[in-house]
Design a protein around this motif. Structure first.
Motif, PDB file in Angstrom:
ATOM      1  N   LEU A 158      15.331  36.434  11.165  1.00  0.00           N
ATOM      2  CA  LEU A 158      16.117  35.976  10.020  1.00  0.00           C
ATOM      3  C   LEU A 158      16.195  34.458   9.957  1.00  0.00           C
ATOM      4  O   LEU A 158      16.300  33.871   8.877  1.00  0.00           O
ATOM      5  CB  LEU A 158      17.529  36.564  10.071  1.00  0.00           C
ATOM      6  N   ALA A 159      16.150  33.823  11.128  1.00  0.00           N
ATOM      7  CA  ALA A 159      16.276  32.365  11.172  1.00  0.00           C
ATOM      8  C   ALA A 159      14.978  31.650  10.829  1.00  0.00           C
ATOM      9  O   ALA A 159      14.971  30.432  10.642  1.00  0.00           O
ATOM     10  CB  ALA A 159      16.741  31.943  12.561  1.00  0.00           C
ATOM     11  N   ASN A 160      13.881  32.380  10.727  1.00  0.00           N
ATOM     12  CA  ASN A 160      12.585  31.749  10.491  1.00  0.00           C
ATOM     13  C   ASN A 160      12.488  31.221   9.055  1.00  0.00           C
ATOM     14  O   ASN A 160      12.604  31.972   8.093  1.00  0.00           O
ATOM     15  CB  ASN A 160      11.465  32.760  10.756  1.00  0.00           C
ATOM     16  N   LYS A 161      12.258  29.928   8.924  1.00  0.00           N
ATOM     17  CA  LYS A 161      12.188  29.295   7.610  1.00  0.00           C
ATOM     18  C   LYS A 161      10.778  28.844   7.247  1.00  0.00           C
ATOM     19  O   LYS A 161      10.579  28.188   6.226  1.00  0.00           O
ATOM     20  CB  LYS A 161      13.143  28.095   7.562  1.00  0.00           C
ATOM     21  N   ASP A 162       9.808  29.204   8.091  1.00  0.00           N
ATOM     22  CA  ASP A 162       8.422  28.829   7.827  1.00  0.00           C
ATOM     23  C   ASP A 162       7.832  29.796   6.805  1.00  0.00           C
ATOM     24  O   ASP A 162       7.626  30.977   7.091  1.00  0.00           O
ATOM     25  CB  ASP A 162       7.622  28.883   9.134  1.00  0.00           C
ATOM     26  N   ASN A 163       7.554  29.296   5.623  1.00  0.00           N
ATOM     27  CA  ASN A 163       7.063  30.158   4.549  1.00  0.00           C
ATOM     28  C   ASN A 163       5.644  30.675   4.781  1.00  0.00           C
ATOM     29  O   ASN A 163       5.172  31.554   4.064  1.00  0.00           O
ATOM     30  CB  ASN A 163       7.115  29.410   3.216  1.00  0.00           C
ATOM     31  N   ASP A 164       4.943  30.126   5.765  1.00  0.00           N
ATOM     32  CA  ASP A 164       3.584  30.573   6.064  1.00  0.00           C
ATOM     33  C   ASP A 164       3.552  31.748   7.039  1.00  0.00           C
ATOM     34  O   ASP A 164       2.510  32.369   7.225  1.00  0.00           O
ATOM     35  CB  ASP A 164       2.758  29.423   6.642  1.00  0.00           C
ATOM     36  N   ILE A 165       4.676  32.041   7.661  1.00  0.00           N
ATOM     37  CA  ILE A 165       4.727  33.140   8.632  1.00  0.00           C
ATOM     38  C   ILE A 165       5.113  34.427   7.918  1.00  0.00           C
ATOM     39  O   ILE A 165       6.144  34.496   7.245  1.00  0.00           O
ATOM     40  CB  ILE A 165       5.725  32.827   9.759  1.00  0.00           C
ATOM     41  N   ARG A 166       4.277  35.443   8.049  1.00  0.00           N
ATOM     42  CA  ARG A 166       4.551  36.757   7.461  1.00  0.00           C
ATOM     43  C   ARG A 166       5.340  37.606   8.461  1.00  0.00           C
ATOM     44  O   ARG A 166       4.912  37.790   9.590  1.00  0.00           O
ATOM     45  CB  ARG A 166       3.252  37.472   7.104  1.00  0.00           C
ATOM     46  N   ILE A 167       6.479  38.112   8.006  1.00  0.00           N
ATOM     47  CA  ILE A 167       7.296  38.992   8.844  1.00  0.00           C
ATOM     48  C   ILE A 167       7.628  40.242   8.049  1.00  0.00           C
ATOM     49  O   ILE A 167       8.157  40.170   6.940  1.00  0.00           O
ATOM     50  CB  ILE A 167       8.595  38.303   9.295  1.00  0.00           C
ATOM     51  N   THR A 168       7.309  41.382   8.604  1.00  0.00           N
ATOM     52  CA  THR A 168       7.662  42.665   8.003  1.00  0.00           C
ATOM     53  C   THR A 168       8.535  43.430   8.983  1.00  0.00           C
ATOM     54  O   THR A 168       8.107  43.726  10.094  1.00  0.00           O
ATOM     55  CB  THR A 168       6.408  43.501   7.679  1.00  0.00           C
ATOM     56  N   LEU A 169       9.760  43.698   8.567  1.00  0.00           N
ATOM     57  CA  LEU A 169      10.711  44.428   9.407  1.00  0.00           C
ATOM     58  C   LEU A 169      10.922  45.825   8.841  1.00  0.00           C
ATOM     59  O   LEU A 169      11.162  45.989   7.643  1.00  0.00           O
ATOM     60  CB  LEU A 169      12.062  43.708   9.463  1.00  0.00           C
ATOM     61  N   VAL A 170      10.834  46.826   9.703  1.00  0.00           N
ATOM     62  CA  VAL A 170      11.166  48.200   9.352  1.00  0.00           C
ATOM     63  C   VAL A 170      12.308  48.610  10.276  1.00  0.00           C
ATOM     64  O   VAL A 170      12.137  48.666  11.491  1.00  0.00           O
ATOM     65  CB  VAL A 170       9.966  49.150   9.545  1.00  0.00           C
ATOM     66  N   VAL A 171      13.478  48.837   9.688  1.00  0.00           N
ATOM     67  CA  VAL A 171      14.664  49.128  10.502  1.00  0.00           C
ATOM     68  C   VAL A 171      15.347  50.401  10.006  1.00  0.00           C
ATOM     69  O   VAL A 171      15.152  50.823   8.863  1.00  0.00           O
ATOM     70  CB  VAL A 171      15.668  47.948  10.481  1.00  0.00           C
ATOM     71  N   LEU A 187      20.378  37.170   5.736  1.00  0.00           N
ATOM     72  CA  LEU A 187      19.567  38.240   5.171  1.00  0.00           C
ATOM     73  C   LEU A 187      19.130  37.884   3.746  1.00  0.00           C
ATOM     74  O   LEU A 187      17.974  38.111   3.366  1.00  0.00           O
ATOM     75  CB  LEU A 187      20.347  39.551   5.171  1.00  0.00           C
ATOM     76  N   LYS A 188      20.027  37.306   2.964  1.00  0.00           N
ATOM     77  CA  LYS A 188      19.682  36.905   1.595  1.00  0.00           C
ATOM     78  C   LYS A 188      18.568  35.859   1.599  1.00  0.00           C
ATOM     79  O   LYS A 188      17.623  35.935   0.799  1.00  0.00           O
ATOM     80  CB  LYS A 188      20.916  36.348   0.880  1.00  0.00           C
ATOM     81  N   LEU A 189      18.668  34.892   2.490  1.00  0.00           N
ATOM     82  CA  LEU A 189      17.641  33.863   2.579  1.00  0.00           C
ATOM     83  C   LEU A 189      16.308  34.450   3.037  1.00  0.00           C
ATOM     84  O   LEU A 189      15.239  34.068   2.554  1.00  0.00           O
ATOM     85  CB  LEU A 189      18.091  32.758   3.541  1.00  0.00           C
ATOM     86  N   TYR A 190      16.375  35.379   3.947  1.00  0.00           N
ATOM     87  CA  TYR A 190      15.167  36.044   4.443  1.00  0.00           C
ATOM     88  C   TYR A 190      14.463  36.779   3.300  1.00  0.00           C
ATOM     89  O   TYR A 190      13.257  36.630   3.087  1.00  0.00           O
ATOM     90  CB  TYR A 190      15.537  37.014   5.565  1.00  0.00           C
ATOM     91  N   LEU A 191      15.227  37.559   2.538  1.00  0.00           N
ATOM     92  CA  LEU A 191      14.643  38.361   1.458  1.00  0.00           C
ATOM     93  C   LEU A 191      14.159  37.503   0.287  1.00  0.00           C
ATOM     94  O   LEU A 191      13.325  37.950  -0.498  1.00  0.00           O
ATOM     95  CB  LEU A 191      15.669  39.381   0.959  1.00  0.00           C
ATOM     96  N   ALA A 192      14.681  36.299   0.190  1.00  0.00           N
ATOM     97  CA  ALA A 192      14.267  35.415  -0.898  1.00  0.00           C
ATOM     98  C   ALA A 192      12.891  34.792  -0.652  1.00  0.00           C
ATOM     99  O   ALA A 192      12.271  34.266  -1.583  1.00  0.00           O
ATOM    100  CB  ALA A 192      15.299  34.300  -1.083  1.00  0.00           C
ATOM    101  N   ARG A 193      12.412  34.866   0.574  1.00  0.00           N
ATOM    102  CA  ARG A 193      11.115  34.277   0.916  1.00  0.00           C
ATOM    103  C   ARG A 193      10.009  35.292   0.673  1.00  0.00           C
ATOM    104  O   ARG A 193      10.095  36.440   1.064  1.00  0.00           O
ATOM    105  CB  ARG A 193      11.111  33.791   2.363  1.00  0.00           C
ATOM    106  N   GLU A 194       8.939  34.830   0.040  1.00  0.00           N
ATOM    107  CA  GLU A 194       7.869  35.711  -0.434  1.00  0.00           C
ATOM    108  C   GLU A 194       7.206  36.497   0.689  1.00  0.00           C
ATOM    109  O   GLU A 194       6.873  37.683   0.528  1.00  0.00           O
ATOM    110  CB  GLU A 194       6.811  34.884  -1.171  1.00  0.00           C
ATOM    111  N   LYS A 195       7.011  35.893   1.826  1.00  0.00           N
ATOM    112  CA  LYS A 195       6.258  36.528   2.908  1.00  0.00           C
ATOM    113  C   LYS A 195       7.150  37.234   3.938  1.00  0.00           C
ATOM    114  O   LYS A 195       6.682  37.625   5.005  1.00  0.00           O
ATOM    115  CB  LYS A 195       5.373  35.494   3.603  1.00  0.00           C
ATOM    116  N   LYS A 196       8.417  37.386   3.596  1.00  0.00           N
ATOM    117  CA  LYS A 196       9.342  38.106   4.478  1.00  0.00           C
ATOM    118  C   LYS A 196       9.709  39.429   3.812  1.00  0.00           C
ATOM    119  O   LYS A 196      10.207  39.444   2.690  1.00  0.00           O
ATOM    120  CB  LYS A 196      10.604  37.276   4.738  1.00  0.00           C
ATOM    121  N   LYS A 197       9.457  40.545   4.475  1.00  0.00           N
ATOM    122  CA  LYS A 197       9.676  41.872   3.903  1.00  0.00           C
ATOM    123  C   LYS A 197      10.640  42.675   4.779  1.00  0.00           C
ATOM    124  O   LYS A 197      10.676  42.510   5.993  1.00  0.00           O
ATOM    125  CB  LYS A 197       8.351  42.625   3.774  1.00  0.00           C
ATOM    126  N   LEU A 198      11.364  43.577   4.117  1.00  0.00           N
ATOM    127  CA  LEU A 198      12.297  44.449   4.831  1.00  0.00           C
ATOM    128  C   LEU A 198      12.193  45.867   4.272  1.00  0.00           C
ATOM    129  O   LEU A 198      12.210  46.065   3.053  1.00  0.00           O
ATOM    130  CB  LEU A 198      13.736  43.938   4.684  1.00  0.00           C
TER     131      LEU A 198
END
Length: 258
Positions: A158-171, A187-198
């Motif tokens: 959640l703390a990752n702010k690098d827009n080039d890093i792709r993170i996909t979380l399945v919880v 969580l809101k900031l995480y979901l607002a980033r294009e390459k961060k998925k939940l």
């Protein structure tokens, strides 16, 4: 296969290794001796036994597998690798709950043969291991499944702010509720980033955590009593990475995209 043939193949390391060595083609005795690190005097009697049972034949100077032996080797190799995967971390697997692993992944258990076990240090039992952190921090493509709330969620994912890093979380739904309650803004900031998925998995899964990146994989299975004890399987070989990624994607297919 009768017991005599089973004993012939499995009760001799030399015979077993020779069959595996010849899997990809015939070899002269010189290459066999070098490849298996044995001496000709000890190897020739074992070759004769395999020849007598029509598993190996000699063509000019090369020893080759008979058609039946080719089938046997294809079947025995994943079995031996599965035994290797279990025996390497025998105490760990004896106390793990893998009852809900899909059969397809149990059948691919041999792909975990290269994994090693990392146990928590007594002075940092609630922290991820250094080998995990070192590899996760240099990764650019991360996929993760979790049914537990792990410190890496808030501290790394959640703390990752690098827009080039792709993170996909399945919880699981329980973890999602925890994220919404305790880490609403993150969580809101995480979901607002294009390459961060939940993705939210509605079913409870008896696997603590799975992580796969371009560098490594990590797997945390609950104990037979349902306890998360921070003992982690780590792997760097392509087969282990594929196994872990495919399993995460299996749960992702049945999850809701947020």
């Amino acid at each position: 296969m009768d017991k005599a043939l089973i004993d012939l193949i499995f009760l001799s390391q030399k015979r077993k290794d020779l069959l595996l060595l010849l899997k990809n083609g015939g070899k002269p005795i010189e290459d066999i001796v070098k490849g298996l690190n044995v001496n000709p005097t000890g190897m020739l009697p074992q070759i004769k036994k395999l020849k007598d049972e029509h598993l190996v034949f000699q063509e000019e100077k090369e020893y080759r597998l008979m058609p039946l032996a080719k089938i046997l080797v294809e079947k025995m190799e994943p079995l031996l690798e599965t035994l290797q995967a279990i025996e390497k971390n025998a105490e760990y697997w004896q106390d793990r709950d893998i009852s809900e692993l899909p059969r397809a992944f149990l059948e691919r258990f041999n792909e975990l043969k290269s994994c090693f076990l990392v146990k928590p240090d007594s002075d940092s039992i609630f922290e991820p291991s250094s080998v995990f952190l070192d590899n996760i921090r240099k990764s650019k493509k991360i996929i993760c499944f979790s049914s537990i709330f792990h410190p890496v969620f808030s501290e790394i994912f959640l703390a990752n702010k690098d827009n080039d890093i792709r993170i996909t979380l399945v919880v699981t739904e329980k973890i999602y509720e925890r994220l919404k309650t305790d880490f609403e803004e993150e969580l809101k900031l995480y979901l607002a980033r294009e390459k961060k998925k939940l993705f939210i998995c509605n079913n409870e899964v008896k696997i603590a955590m799975l992580v796969k990146t371009e560098y490594f994989m990590a797997a945390d299975f609950l104990t037979s009593k349902g306890i998360f004890d921070q003992e982690t399987l780590i792997g760097f070989e392509p087969a282990a990475l594929r196994w872990t990624e495919d399993l995460i994607l299996h749960y992702k297919e049945h999850a809701q995209h947020i």
